[in-house]
Design an enzyme around this catalytic site. Structure first.
Site, PDB file in Angstrom:
ATOM      1  N   HIS A   1      -5.850   4.381-104.379  1.00  0.00           N
ATOM      2  CA  HIS A   1      -5.288   5.653-104.838  1.00  0.00           C
ATOM      3  C   HIS A   1      -4.335   5.523-106.035  1.00  0.00           C
ATOM      4  CE1 HIS A   1      -6.835   7.378-101.066  1.00  0.00           C
ATOM      5  NE2 HIS A   1      -6.199   6.445-100.408  1.00  0.00           N
TER       6      HIS A   1
HETATM    7  O1  RIB Z   1      -2.898   9.598 -99.610  1.00  0.00           O
HETATM    8  C1  RIB Z   1      -2.725   8.423-100.368  1.00  0.00           C
HETATM    9  C2  RIB Z   1      -1.287   8.234-100.742  1.00  0.00           C
HETATM   10  O2  RIB Z   1      -0.519   8.076 -99.552  1.00  0.00           O
HETATM   11  C3  RIB Z   1      -1.027   6.949-101.568  1.00  0.00           C
HETATM   12  O3  RIB Z   1       0.055   7.170-102.435  1.00  0.00           O
HETATM   13  C4  RIB Z   1      -0.654   5.935-100.521  1.00  0.00           C
HETATM   14  O4  RIB Z   1       0.254   4.940-101.032  1.00  0.00           O
HETATM   15  C5  RIB Z   1       0.076   6.778 -99.523  1.00  0.00           C
HETATM   16  O5  RIB Z   1       1.411   6.901 -99.968  1.00  0.00           O
END
Ligand code: RIB
Ligand code: CA
Length: 313
Positions: A242
């Site tokens: 992500h």
């Molecule tokens: O949903 C993904 C996010 O949530 C990313 O930033 C991961 O690090 C968690 O914080």
């Protein structure tokens, strides 16, 4: 001229890869500071993890701050089930020797935006938006001084990952997200719609280990740990990566595609708390407030990360 950025983060393995990507790119990115926020795990641990990642990179010149220990209005929700008890399970990183800055991270964000020339600082948000929102509440004048907010958060066509309706970062602090999305600064969002295309397949993870440096080994160990939960949940050839989408967008915007539209945050309903209600087809007259990134070139994305991580110790 390198672009001035502040990284707001809750490391988290994917945050760590994003921070390393930025630290490996001093020609393009001038990291004014890294600010920890409560999210994946508690604030103190996230701050400690941020120190470990900065130290791993050898960039002891980069300052790390601690921000807010909990959301603006709600109890903190964490994600040890994904990231492990430490929040950065996987690699065995040494206790950090560098120390946190004394200044509160929210005050650092305000002071930096007020002292740097206006519209020259980009805020990169990799976790819940509590610190950014608190800075905007404490110092509303900074909104017009922000060059851009690039954030990982939200979901629309891809739906939620912490509830059927919401993505974790927005879900944890929906009021903060609402404050940020309504502040008027240019926003580029990296929702699950694009991050779920960035899959860390075995070959891509092996490429990090094959770099032969400590940073590559650490990245492979991080992703090798955090993928377990997502592989079980989603199946598929690899787990989504992500947060590095935020930094990759700054380094290579051409690998992403998006569309400006209106995004509102659900804060009233328990069922849909934290949903990013995205008017993608412009069916309302609500003013566009975010560049919603819906797709990206995953081969180019992972090649960029590997090429940069190779530059680190
Ligand atoms: O949903 C993904 C996010 O949530 C990313 O930033 C991961 O690090 C968690 O914080
Ligand atoms: Ca994160």
């Amino acid at each position: 001229m390198a672009r001035k950025i502040i990284i707001d983060t809750d490391p988290g393995q994917d945050d760590a890869v994003a921070i390393l990507l930025a630290l490996a790119s001093p020609q393009e990115l001038d990291i004014l500071g890294v600010v920890a926020v409560a999210g994946n795990v508690g604030l103190a641990q996230n701050a400690r993890n941020a120190l470990k990642v900065v130290e791993l990179s050898g960039r002891d010149d980069v300052r790390v701050f601690a921000g807010c220990p909990r959301p603006m209005m709600r109890e903190l929700v964490t994600a040890e089930h994904v990231h492990g008890q430490s929040g950065l399970d996987g690699p065995d990183l040494p206790e950090p020797e560098i120390a946190l800055q004394q200044q509160h991270g929210v005050d650092f964000i305000i002071e930096t935006l007020r002292s740097e020339p206006e519209k020259t600082v980009t805020l990169c948000a990799l976790g819940p938006l509590t610190n950014l929102a608190m800075a905007l509440v404490k110092a509303p004048d900074i909104a017009s001084r922000i060059e851009e907010i690039v954030l990982m958060g939200g979901a629309y066509f891809e739906v939620g990952n912490i509830t059927p309706a919401a993505e974790f970062n927005i879900y944890v602090d929906p009021e903060a997200a609402q404050t940020v999305f309504q502040c008027g600064a240019p926003i580029t969002m990296m929702p699950l719609d694009v991050t779920h295309q960035m899959l860390g397949t075995p070959d891509r993870i092996a490429a990090f280990a094959a770099l032969g440096n400590r940073s590559g080994m650490a990245v492979a160990a991080m992703l090798g740990f955090s993928e377990r939960f997502d592989l079980k949940k989603y199946g598929g050839p690899g787990a989504p990566l992500h947060d590095p989408c935020v930094i990759a967008y700054l380094l290579a915007p051409q690998i992403f595609e998006g569309k400006t539209c209106n995004v509102e945050i659900e804060t009233g309903s328990a069922l849909t708390r934290g949903m990013t209600v995205t008017d993608y087809w412009h069916v309302t007259d609500r003013a566009p407030n975010a560049n919603f990134i819906r797709s990206g070139d995953s081969d180019a994305f992972f090649a960029l990360i590997a090429e940069r991580i190779a530059r680190l110790p």
